[in-house]
Design a protein around this motif. Structure first.
Motif, short mmCIF file in Angstrom:
data_model
loop_
_atom_site.label_atom_id
_atom_site.label_comp_id
_atom_site.label_asym_id
_atom_site.label_seq_id
_atom_site.Cartn_x
_atom_site.Cartn_y
_atom_site.Cartn_z
N ALA A 246 -5.75 -5.26 -10.75
CA ALA A 246 -5.10 -3.95 -10.77
C ALA A 246 -4.90 -3.55 -12.22
N GLY A 247 -5.55 -2.50 -12.64
CA GLY A 247 -5.39 -2.00 -14.00
C GLY A 247 -5.85 -2.98 -15.06
N GLY A 248 -6.88 -3.75 -14.78
CA GLY A 248 -7.41 -4.70 -15.75
C GLY A 248 -6.68 -6.03 -15.81
N ALA A 249 -5.68 -6.21 -14.94
CA ALA A 249 -4.92 -7.46 -14.91
C ALA A 249 -4.90 -7.98 -13.47
N LEU A 250 -4.60 -9.25 -13.33
CA LEU A 250 -4.51 -9.85 -12.00
C LEU A 250 -3.07 -9.86 -11.51
N VAL A 251 -2.91 -9.60 -10.22
CA VAL A 251 -1.61 -9.55 -9.56
C VAL A 251 -1.73 -10.38 -8.29
N GLY A 252 -0.70 -11.16 -7.97
CA GLY A 252 -0.72 -11.96 -6.75
C GLY A 252 0.50 -11.69 -5.89
N LYS A 253 0.26 -11.50 -4.59
CA LYS A 253 1.33 -11.16 -3.65
C LYS A 253 1.30 -12.13 -2.47
N ILE A 254 2.49 -12.54 -2.02
CA ILE A 254 2.61 -13.43 -0.87
C ILE A 254 2.29 -12.66 0.41
N GLU A 255 1.26 -13.14 1.14
CA GLU A 255 0.86 -12.50 2.40
C GLU A 255 1.38 -13.24 3.63
N LYS A 256 1.61 -14.53 3.49
CA LYS A 256 2.06 -15.31 4.64
C LYS A 256 2.89 -16.49 4.15
N ILE A 257 3.94 -16.81 4.90
CA ILE A 257 4.77 -18.00 4.64
C ILE A 257 4.57 -18.91 5.84
#
Length: 144
Positions: A46-57
């Protein structure tokens, strides 16, 4: 003509290998013990950078947990769906690593400098969070 076809096939294979060595994708996080599966994190660019989001616990008892120990805008927000990796950019000195951003540990609410590096041909991701000379490393497994 055969040489052209062979060259195109090799180029396509090389591109596929390069894509797999990117950290972009879905990863199963494994706790520090090297055995306990914790969550699924999707890493995107996103916007030239990496982003990580929790999708499942994976732990059903933590599905509705909130980051009560966070001290930023994530305080008291649901951990499921939370951005825990942000602002990671490809390292200028090591093109196989992404760094310069941070990783959040929602269990203690602390953010750490982060460095990630695909290993094992992109099948695993070495996730390192650190403060000064001290660091903690986990190895995540690629799901997709």
């Amino acid at each position: 003509m055969k040489h052209l076809i062979a060259a195109l096939a090799l180029a396509a294979a090389g591109a596929a290998v390069q894509a797999q060595t990117s950290p972009v994708g879905l990863w199963k996080t494994i706790d520090d013990d090297g055995k306990t599966e914790k969550s699924l994190v999707r890493i995107v660019e996103a916007g030239g950078a990496l982003v990580g989001k929790i999708e499942k616990i994976f732990d059903a008892s933590k599905q509705d947990s909130k980051c009560d120990k966070c001290t930023d805008e994530r305080k008291d927000k649901p951990v499921l769906g939370m951005v825990i990796l942000q602002n990671l950019r490809q390292d200028a000195d090591d093109k196989e690593s992404w760094s310069g951003g941070e990783v959040l540990d929602p269990n203690n609410g602390k953010s750490y400098k982060a460095k990630i590096k695909p290993i094992e041909g992109g099948k695993q991701l070495q996730m390192r969070g650190y403060i000064g000379p001290f660091f903690r490393t986990q190895v995540w497994q690629r799901v997709e």
